[in-house]
Design a protein around this motif. Structure first.
Motif, PDB file in Angstrom:
ATOM      1  N   ILE A 140      -0.096  -7.181   9.889  1.00 28.42           N
ATOM      2  CA  ILE A 140      -1.469  -6.780   9.544  1.00 28.42           C
ATOM      3  C   ILE A 140      -2.431  -7.170  10.660  1.00 28.42           C
ATOM      4  O   ILE A 140      -3.309  -6.391  11.050  1.00 28.42           O
ATOM      5  CB  ILE A 140      -1.888  -7.427   8.207  1.00 28.42           C
ATOM      6  N   PRO A 151      -0.728 -11.807   2.250  1.00 31.02           N
ATOM      7  CA  PRO A 151      -0.502 -10.391   2.545  1.00 31.02           C
ATOM      8  C   PRO A 151       0.361  -9.672   1.520  1.00 31.02           C
ATOM      9  O   PRO A 151       0.318  -8.441   1.421  1.00 31.02           O
ATOM     10  CB  PRO A 151       0.196 -10.422   3.908  1.00 31.02           C
ATOM     11  N   VAL A 177       0.842  -4.318   1.756  1.00 30.94           N
ATOM     12  CA  VAL A 177       0.574  -4.341   3.195  1.00 30.94           C
ATOM     13  C   VAL A 177      -0.116  -3.046   3.619  1.00 30.94           C
ATOM     14  O   VAL A 177      -1.085  -3.060   4.387  1.00 30.94           O
ATOM     15  CB  VAL A 177       1.878  -4.548   3.987  1.00 30.94           C
ATOM     16  N   THR A 180      -3.801  -3.084   2.551  1.00 36.19           N
ATOM     17  CA  THR A 180      -4.627  -3.976   3.365  1.00 36.19           C
ATOM     18  C   THR A 180      -4.901  -3.377   4.741  1.00 36.19           C
ATOM     19  O   THR A 180      -6.039  -3.417   5.239  1.00 36.19           O
ATOM     20  CB  THR A 180      -3.934  -5.345   3.510  1.00 36.19           C
ATOM     21  N   ILE A 181      -3.874  -2.804   5.359  1.00 35.97           N
ATOM     22  CA  ILE A 181      -4.062  -2.180   6.674  1.00 35.97           C
ATOM     23  C   ILE A 181      -5.052  -1.026   6.572  1.00 35.97           C
ATOM     24  O   ILE A 181      -5.978  -0.908   7.387  1.00 35.97           O
ATOM     25  CB  ILE A 181      -2.713  -1.697   7.239  1.00 35.97           C
TER      26      ILE A 181
END
Length: 232
Positions: A140, A151, A177, A180-181
């Motif tokens: 990330i 994460p 993940v 979040t990205i």
């Protein structure tokens, strides 16, 4: 007026824990004693046990996948059905500790954040070596410049408008993940909140290592897909 909230609980073979989790979510109430959420959606991802039956009397709606499609697919099914302005995701094995997820709503309702992620306390059982968590966090950071301590946490509150802007998210364990990205690349405000949550620890068992291996594969695929895709 406060933003409306939909709770989405993806579940697979959680007949032993889901009733306690949903009961705890019913205890999430505001100052006036009213629930802080307007709907509670359980997505049974092809369970072979009584997960759907256990959830039926406690959820607003139970959606059943005919076959197991993966955690990401279950979460997507839930938020596509959700009507709330905020979607609160909760794993099915949190049990009574799920009541603490109420704290994830405050930053979004106050306008301070677009996504709030719960950070678990230190586990009672040393589940593994932390490699998957470090791998996800480093990935990330390399792709977004954002440092996150949790994460892999599936406990998060997200604006539904933001969910609609995400790229096609993975169907398996890479979903958190990927979320979040995508959120970081969109310039969204992300915060992490430490909460006294508890869930089932896999430990250093064969099933635990198998689970973490599956996570690693899914997370790798997620990061590779986003590394290949230019930042918008």
């Amino acid at each position: 007026m406060d933003a409306s909230v939909s709770v989405v609980v993806p579940a697979w073979n959680e007949e032993r824990t889901i009733a306690a989790t949903l009961t705890a979510l019913h205890r999430i109430r505001g100052a006036a004693g009213k629930p802080l959420w307007s709907e509670l959606i359980v997505v049974d991802d092809g369970s072979t046990d009584r997960t759907a039956d256990e959830a039926a009397g406690l959820a607003t709606v139970v959606i059943e996948h005919a076959n197991r499609l993966g955690k990401g697919a279950a979460m997507r099914t839930g938020w596509m059905r959700a009507q709330g302005e905020i979607v609160l995701f909760a794993d099915a094995d949190l049990g009574a500790s799920a009541v603490h997820l109420a704290e994830l709503l405050a930053p979004l309702r106050s306008g301070e954040a677009d996504m709030a992620i719960a950070r678990f306390a230190a586990p009672a059982v040393n589940g593994g070596f932390g490699f998957v968590k470090r791998f996800a966090g480093n990935g990330i950071f390399r792709l977004t410049g954002l440092k996150v301590e949790a994460p892999l946490s599936g406990q998060r509150a997200v604006r539904s408008q933001l969910l609609r802007q995400f790229d096609r998210l993975p169907e398996g364990f890479g979903i958190e993940v990927g979320m979040t990205i995508d959120a970081a690349r969109l310039g969204c405000r992300i915060c992490e909140i430490p909460l006294p949550l508890q869930h089932r620890e896999t430990g250093k068992s064969l099933s635990g290592f198998w689970h973490r291996g599956s996570q690693m594969i899914d997370i790798s695929r997620t990061m590779l897909a986003r590394w290949r895709k230019p930042v918008r």
